[in-house]
Every structure is written in C-alpha cells, then in structure tokens.
Design an enzyme around this catalytic site. Structure first.
Site: not given
Ligand code: NAD
Length: 494
Positions: A141, A221
C-alpha cells in the site's frame, strides 16, 4: 444527508462537547451516518461535529486526492474523524482517499474486531471472536508502482523495522488491555524472507516482553484457511497491510455480514473511525443498508475520546436490538429474525432500547481507552557494506546465454557478472531451457566473494560501460550486507 444538518449539530450530553470531524462519504454513507448520529445524540454523547465533504464529489471538483485543503485543516485541528465509506473512482490519475488519510495522518494501526452474534444472527462459527490488527501504512500500500518494460509492471512492497515494531507492540498492548489471551502473527516469510521475515522476527522479539500472552505465527495462506474453518483457534491476529485487508473481510463475512464490522484507525496524534465495508452503490439511497459497522465504529470513537459510558450504553442497546430480532436485510434470516428493518428504523429501534442490557450476548465494557499509543522506536545503525549491484535490463530478443555474453563485455575488473534471473528464477549460469522468460532481466554483478566491498565510483564505472555497449538498463538495486548479513535475496535456483 444534508451536510448543513450535521454542521448545526452540537451534542450536549452533559460534558464539554469534543470536536470531531464527520464525513458522511458516498453511496450508503449519508444514510448510515444519519442513523449513527441520531443514536449518538439520543445516547447522550457530547460532540461538536464539524462536517467535511470528501470522496466522489470532491474528486469531481478536481481534487485528485478526494479531499480539499480546507478539509485537511479541519482534520489537523480536531484530530478525530468519524468517516463514512467512499467510492474510489476507477482508473489512473486519482489516489485512494482512504489510503491517503491513513498514511498522511500516520494511522498505523487498523483494529477490526469480528464477533459472531449467534443464535440471533446464525453463522457457521458461533464462537467467532477475533480482533484483527492490520498494519495500515506500509507493505504494497506504499503505492509505489512502475512499468519497467513492455511486459513487466512492478509494485514495491516496503516493510520497515519501526513499522513492524509499532504494530506488533500495539497488538500486544491491545491484547493486554482487552484481556485477550493470545496474539498470532500471519506472514508469508517462507517466500518473502526479508520483508515478511522481518515482521515475524520483530513479532517474536516483542512477544518475549509479554510472557502472560501466548504468541504464535502461521503462514498467511493456511492461517486464513484455518480462520475460515475454525476461528475459535484465534484471538488477536496481527499482520501486514494487504493480508490484514483480506482477512478482515473474510472474518467480517463470517460474523454474519460485512455490514456489521467496525474499525478504528489509530495513530500517535490522530484517529479515524469507519466501518470496514465500502459505499455499497448497489443499495445506496434505498434505506436498507446496515448502519451497525459505522455505529460500532462510533462506539469505539466515544471510548477513545473518553466517553466510555455512552459507548457502553449504545453497544448494549444495539445488542438488545440484535437479540430482539430487529435486523436489517443483510442480517435478516427467516426463522430467527423477527422484523426486517430499514436503516433509520433500525436506528430508532436502538434508540428505544437505550438503557437496556442484553440477555445473552456478552456485554462490552469501555472503562478506559483500549487503544494503546505507541511511539516509533529509534534504532541503532548497522555496519553497511556495498558488495555489488543488481542491474535490471529491458531486452526482448536475447537468450540468457546471449545476454550474458553481451554483459560480460561491460563487466569491469571489480564488478563481474555472477547471475541472471528472469522473474526471480535463475536462468544463467546453468538455467533450464524450459523456464519462461520475459523482457525483464535481473543481472547481478559482484566483486568476487560476498564480503568484498565496492565503491559507488566502481558502480558508476560499470553503468557507464553498460551505457557504452547500448544495454538498456531500466533500474538498479545495490547489494548491501548489514552487520555481515546479506540484505538481498538469492535467485530461485541459485
Ligand atoms: P462494498 O463493501 O461497498 O459492498 C460489497 C457488498 O456488501 C455489496 O453487495 C453491498 O451491498 C454489501 N454491503 C456493504 N456494506 C453494507 C451495509 N452496510 N449493509 C448492507 N450491505 C452492505 O464493496 P465494493 O462493492 O467492493 O466497493 C464499493 C466501493 O466502495 C468501491 O468504490 C470501493 O473502492 C469502496 N470502498 C470503500 C471503503 C472505505 O471507504 N473504507 C472500503 C471498501 C471499499
């Protein structure tokens, strides 16, 4: 909502009203803001509301950041913002206002609690009760993107040690204050050994200072998969920006609706409170949106500014409303819900229940502010050694061996070609002919063994030689060791 109504609004709940900047936002923003403010006022909040306009209309006025200079001034003066969702225009030329606000104001911690309200809102995991603490300023970001060749685009992932220290310490302090038991860190350090590896290293360093809290970590994950399947395994989760963004939507959805989840963006000097959902253009203007995410964000804001009792009153009344089966469409389940309420009707139902306590849902107390304020740390400097350079080259025509031959003509006495990778995979020396390659090559030059120092002048000499041989270099990265430890990754297969 008519912004003039907000501007006239000073809520006098018995103490000196606290100045708060209010931005209704786009899409469903004005409807849910109106509902939220009506509850705050009825509950006895003391607020001096200063409205600002942000988002779509401001983008259209030509402000590419979605906010005007006057609005910035209001924010700088008041320091606390209650914000509705905004629509980020698609396409180039404009920046996400949400990201700009978080980063400009140094709102490094994004706190997102996600709780199940089963059996009133039946969900797959009735014991879901997690707080996601997302790093809010760094990672992908940073928004630093470049197109480098015909085929290759890049987004830089930036992770800093002070950034990790601050968010991790915040997570442990938050867990302590909220009497939580465990903090879990999610990273992908098996692949991103330097960036995510740093996040995890700092996590375990800081966890040692909190012996009363359990600490563990997971690869992101499997961590997300476990949370989706068995959220009771988790308590507080701290993680880098992008993973946190994804995980909190998953967790909010698991809690029954994305419209339920609040969030607080906390910095050293500023704080911004907003729901996690977006502007929901598909249901805007229909008076059916769920105001709960924004309302519970406002509850967190009240606690933050020292109006914890009002926060508790609202949160309790809201839970009674949920227990009474008065639900907006997104929460409504036939069989368990009693009444499908519109946005303003739901707000009215909460107001009618002010002063009541829930029968089964666990009450929340806001004695004192749960939001820690953590200053960035200053770190001692490492001994830094320049030992080589990665030169990134745009070349659509050469094979790896041909490129290596070309580059060897430019190498200098000090800087020799040691490796070429394509998309991170080593293709020279000894590459696999099957490896797919693009027009973007990372060519590593080093001076013999790993710890031989080279100078900037020697780097410039190499680049001059590449220029002289018409090699199209499009970017460079210096190779450093820090206290003898390489500050760069190896090529896959190296
Ligand atoms: P969204 O969260 O707006 O909507 C996703 C789905 O959830 C939609 O079906 C919507 O109707 C539903 N939904 C969302 N909030 C709800 C609520 N309060 N009550 C009932 N249903 C609700 O996500 P999106 O559609 O991907 O994004 C729309 C716009 O919002 C985009 O421009 C996006 O950039 C922006 N956005 C803004 C923020 C923010 O301001 N913080 C956050 C996320 C997305």
């Amino acid at each position: 909502m008519n912004l003039m109504n907000i501007s006239k609004r000073i809520m006098r709940g018995g103490i000196e009203p606290v100045p708060v900047v209010v931005a209704a936002g786009d899409g469903i923003g004005p409807e849910i803001m109106e509902a939220t403010l009506s509850i705050l006022e009825a509950a006895g909040a003391s607020l001096d509301l200063v409205p600002i306009e942000i988002g779509e209309s401001v983008y259209k006025q030509g402000y590419s950041s979605g906010i005007s200079p006057e609005s910035w001034e209001h924010i700088r003066e008041r320091k606390v913002i209650l914000k509705g969702p905004i629509t980020t225009p698609q396409g180039g030329g404009v920046k996400s206002l949400n990201v700009t606000l978080r980063k400009t104001l140094g709102l490094y911690a994004n706190v997102r609690p996600c709780i199940a309200y089963d059996p009133y809102i039946p969900v797959r995991h009735p014991h879901l009760d997690v707080v996601i603490i997302r790093e809010n300023e760094e990672d992908l970001y940073a928004g630093i993107e470049h197109r480098q060749t015909d085929q290759v685009f890049q987004c830089l992932k930036l992770i800093t040690r002070p950034g990790c220290e601050r968010i991790v310490r915040f997570a442990f302090e938050y867990a302590l204050r909220r009497k939580r038991k465990k903090v879990t860190c999610f990273v992908k350090d098996n692949i991103m050994k330097l960036t995510d590896g740093l996040f995890k290293k700092v996590f375990y360093e800081i966890s040692a200072e909190y012996p009363d809290l359990k600490a563990d970590s997971m690869i992101v994950d499997i961590g997300m998969a476990r949370l989706a399947n068995a959220p009771e395994l988790f308590d507080v989760i701290v993680l880098p920006n992008l993973y946190g963004d994804i995980l909190s939507d998953i967790a909010a959805e698991l809690s029954g609706s994305v419209g339920l989840a609040p969030s607080a963006n906390i910095g050293e000097n500023y704080a911004m409170f907003e729901a996690i959902h977006g502007s929901a253009p598909d249901i805007a203007g229909q008076n059916i949106a769920n105001p709960s995410g924004l309302l519970l964000s406002a509850v967190k804001m009240l606690a933050y500014i020292g109006q914890g009792q009002v926060a508790e009153r609202i949160h309790s009344a809201w839970m009674v409303t949920i227990e009474d089966g008065i639900h907006t469409a997104d929460m409504y389940r036939s069989g368990t819900s009693q009444h499908k309420a519109g946005t303003q009707e739901f707000a009215k139902a909460v107001i009618e229940r002010l002063g009541q306590n829930p029968s089964h849902l666990r009450r929340v107390t806001y004695a004192g502010d749960a939001m820690p304020r953590i200053s960035p740390s200053r770190l001692p400097k490492a001994s830094k050694n320049l030992i080589g350079i990665d030169v990134f080259i745009h070349d659509a025509d050469s094979t790896p061996d041909e490129l290596a031959d070309l580059l060897k003509r430019s190498q200098t006495d000090r800087l020799q070609l040691v490796m070429i990778t394509n998309r991170g995979v080593k293709v020279w020396p000894d590459g696999f002919p099957e490896t797919f390659t693009t027009d973007h090559w990372r060519c590593r030059f080093q001076a013999g063994s790993d710890d031989q120092t080279v100078t900037h002048a020697e780097i410039i000499e190499l680049l001059n030689a590449l220029h002289h041989h018409n090699i199209d270099f499009i970017k460079t990265e210096h190779l450093y060791t820090f206290d003898g430890v390489p500050g760069f990754s190896l090529g896959q297969g190296q």
